[in-house]
Design a protein around this motif. Structure first.
Motif, PDB file in Angstrom:
ATOM      1  N   THR A 181     -27.430  16.486 -10.952  1.00  0.00           N
ATOM      2  CA  THR A 181     -26.594  15.464 -10.321  1.00  0.00           C
ATOM      3  C   THR A 181     -25.780  16.075  -9.177  1.00  0.00           C
ATOM      4  O   THR A 181     -25.543  15.405  -8.163  1.00  0.00           O
ATOM      5  CB  THR A 181     -25.634  14.817 -11.347  1.00  0.00           C
ATOM      6  OG1 THR A 181     -25.007  15.841 -12.105  1.00  0.00           O
ATOM      7  CG2 THR A 181     -26.394  13.899 -12.283  1.00  0.00           C
ATOM      8  N   ASN A 236     -17.798  11.248  -5.775  1.00  0.00           N
ATOM      9  CA  ASN A 236     -18.907  10.908  -6.653  1.00  0.00           C
ATOM     10  C   ASN A 236     -18.473  10.999  -8.103  1.00  0.00           C
ATOM     11  O   ASN A 236     -17.797  11.950  -8.492  1.00  0.00           O
ATOM     12  CB  ASN A 236     -20.047  11.892  -6.385  1.00  0.00           C
ATOM     13  CG  ASN A 236     -21.277  11.537  -7.189  1.00  0.00           C
ATOM     14  OD1 ASN A 236     -21.255  11.599  -8.410  1.00  0.00           O
ATOM     15  ND2 ASN A 236     -22.340  11.157  -6.504  1.00  0.00           N
ATOM     16  N   ARG A 237     -18.894  10.045  -8.928  1.00  0.00           N
ATOM     17  CA  ARG A 237     -18.433  10.015 -10.316  1.00  0.00           C
ATOM     18  C   ARG A 237     -19.559  10.159 -11.335  1.00  0.00           C
ATOM     19  O   ARG A 237     -19.413   9.805 -12.498  1.00  0.00           O
ATOM     20  CB  ARG A 237     -17.668   8.716 -10.578  1.00  0.00           C
ATOM     21  CG  ARG A 237     -16.410   8.564  -9.743  1.00  0.00           C
ATOM     22  CD  ARG A 237     -15.670   7.275 -10.068  1.00  0.00           C
ATOM     23  NE  ARG A 237     -14.400   7.203  -9.358  1.00  0.00           N
ATOM     24  CZ  ARG A 237     -14.281   6.935  -8.067  1.00  0.00           C
ATOM     25  NH1 ARG A 237     -15.366   6.695  -7.339  1.00  0.00           N
ATOM     26  NH2 ARG A 237     -13.085   6.901  -7.496  1.00  0.00           N
ATOM     27  N   GLN A 238     -20.677  10.674 -10.914  1.00  0.00           N
ATOM     28  CA  GLN A 238     -21.794  10.897 -11.848  1.00  0.00           C
ATOM     29  C   GLN A 238     -21.404  11.939 -12.888  1.00  0.00           C
ATOM     30  O   GLN A 238     -20.523  12.757 -12.642  1.00  0.00           O
ATOM     31  CB  GLN A 238     -23.007  11.444 -11.081  1.00  0.00           C
ATOM     32  CG  GLN A 238     -23.593  10.497 -10.068  1.00  0.00           C
ATOM     33  CD  GLN A 238     -24.048   9.217 -10.705  1.00  0.00           C
ATOM     34  OE1 GLN A 238     -24.833   9.251 -11.620  1.00  0.00           O
ATOM     35  NE2 GLN A 238     -23.515   8.090 -10.244  1.00  0.00           N
ATOM     36  N   PRO A 239     -22.088  11.918 -14.032  1.00  0.00           N
ATOM     37  CA  PRO A 239     -21.916  13.022 -14.976  1.00  0.00           C
ATOM     38  C   PRO A 239     -22.267  14.330 -14.281  1.00  0.00           C
ATOM     39  O   PRO A 239     -23.118  14.345 -13.380  1.00  0.00           O
ATOM     40  CB  PRO A 239     -22.945  12.714 -16.071  1.00  0.00           C
ATOM     41  CG  PRO A 239     -23.232  11.270 -15.950  1.00  0.00           C
ATOM     42  CD  PRO A 239     -23.017  10.906 -14.518  1.00  0.00           C
ATOM     43  N   PRO A 286     -17.319  11.765 -14.629  1.00  0.00           N
ATOM     44  CA  PRO A 286     -16.911  10.454 -15.135  1.00  0.00           C
ATOM     45  C   PRO A 286     -15.407  10.443 -15.398  1.00  0.00           C
ATOM     46  O   PRO A 286     -14.909  11.306 -16.120  1.00  0.00           O
ATOM     47  CB  PRO A 286     -17.676  10.323 -16.447  1.00  0.00           C
ATOM     48  CG  PRO A 286     -18.622  11.483 -16.524  1.00  0.00           C
ATOM     49  CD  PRO A 286     -18.154  12.511 -15.563  1.00  0.00           C
ATOM     50  N   GLU A 289     -28.228  16.129  -6.313  1.00  0.00           N
ATOM     51  CA  GLU A 289     -28.485  14.760  -5.852  1.00  0.00           C
ATOM     52  C   GLU A 289     -27.317  14.255  -5.008  1.00  0.00           C
ATOM     53  O   GLU A 289     -27.474  13.703  -3.916  1.00  0.00           O
ATOM     54  CB  GLU A 289     -28.673  13.867  -7.084  1.00  0.00           C
ATOM     55  CG  GLU A 289     -28.912  12.421  -6.785  1.00  0.00           C
ATOM     56  CD  GLU A 289     -30.023  12.249  -5.753  1.00  0.00           C
ATOM     57  OE1 GLU A 289     -29.858  11.372  -4.882  1.00  0.00           O
ATOM     58  OE2 GLU A 289     -31.025  13.000  -5.777  1.00  0.00           O
ATOM     59  N   CYS A 290     -26.148  14.481  -5.537  1.00  0.00           N
ATOM     60  CA  CYS A 290     -24.930  14.040  -4.881  1.00  0.00           C
ATOM     61  C   CYS A 290     -24.792  14.699  -3.505  1.00  0.00           C
ATOM     62  O   CYS A 290     -24.415  14.060  -2.513  1.00  0.00           O
ATOM     63  CB  CYS A 290     -23.785  14.401  -5.808  1.00  0.00           C
ATOM     64  SG  CYS A 290     -22.204  14.298  -5.073  1.00  0.00           S
TER      65      CYS A 290
END
Lengths: 341, 341
Positions: free
Chosen positions: B233, B225-228, B195, B236-237
């Motif tokens: 994650t 990608n900007r997920q935590p 993030p 997933e990314c």
DNA sequence: TTGAAAGCGCTAACAA
DNA sequence: TTGTTAGCGCTTTCAA
């Protein structure tokens, strides 16, 4: 340059036309002080951001509300987790925590004990440095009426006044782990045991032996390794095991690092984990969940150990004589030892 | 039950027929005391295991020789390492360390600051809780003439008296990492960025962008990608990235956990690391050396950060005004990004 | 219900 | 070179 004057009880007293004693009593919620005075005092204290000087209070009372912690080091997995438990419990009980590390060196351990004593701590929680053989420096602690709780690495025969201990039942952990492996169908279970002069390794080794025998398996000396435990020695040891005429179908390692080393060798040799050889480690280090496959391991209840150590100390300070606490570890079964049904 | 009397300077004085002041001076090695007296005093002190009462000395001197440390938590890799650096440097400089954790909670942070102030610490080393938005509680610290050094998680615009900071040059770390990947022949470099409202992630992201552009590569929004950041994650990314029409040939992750997740997915999908896709993480967590292949990562100089924070504090206490220190991280190249020549 | 006085153990002017 | 005196800021009898 004006003196760095922090507001004191005397200041509050002057400002409110009260005596210091009354202000002190009001602040500590003494029942004999009128509600109005209490209110006035509290309001002004709030307003001036008054912070009582603990040093002075401690000096006067003879109680510092500080406890000392002395560990071999504060890095890695185990000790930070224990210290975390200590910090949380101590804070809940209104104590501050002062932390030192001995770096596995008796001389520093000695020095740090003195340091903590000088700081007038009410008690000390210690995990011994691995080089500690002589325990005279702890006598001074108990003579000074300071509580002493050993955790994890303890002085085995140190019963004494104002002294207690918290340890993990390493034996039970090892016994659980090996029983689990047997339950998975393993019959030739190797043991990367570590040097047996350390009590934790000795106890784990005994748990290993007894679990085997309890299930009718005779320990095989060829499957037991006593090298110091590390990534490299774990690997080396596994290589030797694979060259045996009858290689093992499981490995129980006394720590996780060696388990990783062993597993890397297994994979490089084309053995499937857990189907050809199952692996279980000890300590539940963070990385055990990240290897492939993830490594089953025995959790040491670090956090619980920290909290319990503080609780034991508080009992000592209440002049109770709590017996040593033995925590039961928990086996976490992961992919490295979980065979298909 | 006799009073728990610890030997005091007064006791020594009486026993030696000296005044307390002389004994005190002898003990602290004051030059104006005769060698014979010093010897006598020291001998008796030794013999009686005399330990000076720091509390009293601190109260009298107005100096506690204690510094406070406030971190979000004391577990994991980073903070224990930093605290280790702090402990070592502080001890060398003759200071004690008092440690608190905020558990990422502003309220506890506030409470702990007060606690440390009450304990009369001479300075406080803080890494902010992630929920801290309001900084009023730190004003009180500086008004009280207590030094304040922020490390790692800092108040960005907090210039002020008796205040300094130590941070890592995250930008440079990311720049190095990406430059290295480009040097390995990678051209489509994905970024698991985390993030961007956190400054560390923002800076790493900027380093990533600038390194690409400096080598004539245009950043591709589809690769960022900007997920935590977590194991899940990261995985997933990576799955999403593999489904792109033009998948990446490298991944730079803003932390190591996500890098592991990504690498697990790559291996499961049959991509070779580093040959098909190279991987670099950030933080140099212990486990990066244990995965297969081992993960290249950017080391955060934790230990150095701790030592530097203490040094900055001591400068503040000498009334200097040291500028913030920016530490340069070090890229550790491991198998996950090292292609054959 | 509040105040006066003493002292925790140490250090630092100031005096001798 | 050593001793006398005072006081850091607080708490706690004891007295009012």
């Amino acid at each position: 340059m004006k003196p760095p004057h922090r507001t004191s009880i005397t200041d509050l007293a002057r400002a409110l036309n009260l005596s210091p004693s009354t202000v002190s009593r009001a602040l500590t919620g003494h029942p004999q002080v009128s509600e109005t005075t209490k209110a006035r005092v509290r309001e002004l204290a709030e307003q001036l951001h008054f912070q009582p000087n603990q040093l002075a209070a401690a000096l006067r009372r003879g109680r510092s509300t500080t406890i000392g912690v002395l560990v071999p080091y504060i890095t890695g997995h185990f000790f930070p987790e224990v210290v975390n438990g200590i910090a949380i419990e101590a804070s809940q009980q209104g104590y501050n925590v002062m932390i030192c590390q001995s770096n596995e060196d008796v001389a520093q351990e000695k020095k740090n004990i003195e340091l903590l004593m000088n700081a007038q701590v009410e008690g000390i929680l210690v995990s011994l440095s691995s080089t500690t053989q002589d325990f005279a420096h702890f006598d001074a602690v108990r003579q000074a009426e300071v509580g002493l709780v050993f955790f994890d690495r303890i002085v085995e025969d140190m019963a004494g006044p104002r002294t207690s201990a918290v340890v993990l039942d390493d034996y039970a952990g090892a016994y659980q782990a090996v029983t689990h492996l047997i339950g998975q169908g393993c019959r030739r279970i190797a043991h990367i045991a570590g040097p047996l002069h350390l009590n934790i390794h000795r106890n784990r080794h005994q748990g290993y032996l007894d679990a085997l025998r309890a299930h009718g398996l005779e320990p095989d000396e060829a499957l037991i390794n006593r090298q110091p435990l590390g990534l490299g020695t774990g690997a080396e040891c596994m290589r030797q095991l694979l060259q045996l005429p009858a290689p093992p179908d499981a490995v129980f390692s006394s720590n996780d690092m060696a388990a990783v080393g062993a597993m890397q060798v297994l994979k490089a040799a084309g053995r499937r984990v857990p189907d050809d050889v199952a692996v279980v480690g000890f300590s539940n280090e963070a990385f055990t969940a990240l290897t492939e496959p993830a490594i089953s391991s025995v959790d040491q209840r670090c956090h619980q150990m920290g909290r319990t150590a503080v609780q034991q100390l508080l009992r000592l300070l209440r002049d109770e004589t709590p017996p040593p606490v033995v925590l039961t570890p928990e086996l976490l079964v992961r992919a490295s030892s979980q065979r298909q049904a």
